[in-house]
Design a protein around this motif. Structure first.
Motif, PDB file in Angstrom:
ATOM      1  N   SER A 218       0.832  -1.191   0.000  1.00  0.00           N
ATOM      2  CA  SER A 218       0.000   0.000   0.000  1.00  0.00           C
ATOM      3  C   SER A 218       0.878   1.256   0.000  1.00  0.00           C
ATOM      4  N   TYR A 219       0.534   2.216  -0.858  1.00  0.00           N
ATOM      5  CA  TYR A 219       1.227   3.496  -0.933  1.00  0.00           C
ATOM      6  C   TYR A 219       0.177   4.610  -0.883  1.00  0.00           C
ATOM      7  N   VAL A 220       0.412   5.630  -0.057  1.00  0.00           N
ATOM      8  CA  VAL A 220      -0.490   6.773   0.027  1.00  0.00           C
ATOM      9  C   VAL A 220       0.348   8.037  -0.116  1.00  0.00           C
ATOM     10  N   SER A 221       0.021   8.839  -1.133  1.00  0.00           N
ATOM     11  CA  SER A 221       0.771  10.051  -1.417  1.00  0.00           C
ATOM     12  C   SER A 221      -0.146  11.258  -1.278  1.00  0.00           C
ATOM     13  N   THR A 222       0.395  12.349  -0.743  1.00  0.00           N
ATOM     14  CA  THR A 222      -0.330  13.613  -0.628  1.00  0.00           C
ATOM     15  C   THR A 222       0.390  14.671  -1.447  1.00  0.00           C
ATOM     16  N   LEU A 223      -0.339  15.299  -2.378  1.00  0.00           N
ATOM     17  CA  LEU A 223       0.217  16.328  -3.248  1.00  0.00           C
ATOM     18  C   LEU A 223      -0.479  17.651  -2.986  1.00  0.00           C
TER      19      LEU A 223
END
Length: 274
Positions: free
Chosen positions: A91-96
């Protein structure tokens, strides 16, 4: 398996060089709130080509403190039939930042058989550094690293969504280039070359107009491409610029990924021919 999942996260960056910050206006986002992309991962050897895993990407728009942000969730899972052989749930969670498309944070949790690994990237653009924290199940003490950032040096998911917004005209003029990929304890170079346009049949999905790229990831030392990963990717030749198909050789056979489902795209998928 993990290699192709990571490649799917990296490779949309091969659409050109974006300049989302550093005094310049950000490119217009070509993805929308609620966008969903799903890929089937297959292993091919000789005449056998078997789907063994899936990767999904979900995008949501929201707030983080006083910022408008995009949150991207990427999940890779082995299909149930193959879990007895190799279980994988990454699982990968990115915030931009929605205004600049710069990454603010990336969190990753990898569960592969009995192996566990977690990491977190925190970007400080005022100081021009990225701080990473990572650990595995055998060593509960976290390792930490701080690395200087250059404009456009992003982690895999940030590259995925940031550079798909880039202007293609520069890439078409130059034909090739490099970009930087931020990992836990190093920044590695990807070298890419535009091979041209190609009509591509994708099993179970249809025929598309695509842009074809051939790429190499530098070795962990960053000094050579000779023993790094090689891969080829086909990208939709329309305003969405989404990866449609990817292929990477391994010691025996090859691993491949293909788009099988999409929802809530910002633009029509005009590259689809049938």
């Amino acid at each position: 398996m993990k290699k192709l999942i990571l490649l799917l996260l990296w490779l949309p960056a091969l659409r050109g060089h974006a300049q989302p910050a550093g005094g310049q206006s950000a490119p217009e986002a070509v993805f929308a709130d609620g966008e969903y992309l799903e890929y089937a991962i297959s292993y091919k050897v000789s005449l056998v080509n078997t789907d063994v895993a899936g990767v999904t990407f979900r995008t949501a728009q929201g707030r983080r403190g006083d910022r408008d942000v995009y949150t991207v969730d990427a999940l890779g899972k082995v299909y149930p039939f193959y879990r007895w052989f190799f279980d994988l749930n990454d699982s990968y969670v990115s915030t931009l930042d929605a205004g600049t498309l710069r990454p603010l944070e990336l969190k990753a949790e990898l569960r592969e058989g009995k192996y566990r690994y977690s990491s977190r990237y925190e970007y400080d653009w005022d100081e021009g550094v990225v701080r990473t924290t990572f650990r595995n199940h055998k060593n509960p003490d976290s390792s930490r690293r701080q690395m200087p950032l250059r404009e456009g040096s992003f982690d895999a998911l940030a590259l995925f969504f940031n550079l798909r917004c880039a202007d293609l005209s520069e890439l078409e003029r130059n034909g090739s280039g490099t970009m930087d990929l931020v990992l836990e304890d190093t920044i590695r170079t990807i070298r890419y070359r535009l091979m041209g346009r190609e009509n591509k049949n994708i099993r179970g999905t249809g025929k598309f107009r695509t842009l074809k790229f051939r790429c190499q990831l530098a070795t962990s030392s960053g000094e050579s491409f000779e023993d790094g990963s090689e891969f080829t990717i086909w990208i939709s030749d329309d305003r969405n610029r989404i990866p449609l198909y990817i292929e990477s050789p391994i010691r025996v056979g090859s691993i491949r990924g293909r788009l099988i489902e999409w929802k809530n795209l910002k633009y029509p998928l005009d590259s689809k021919m049938n």
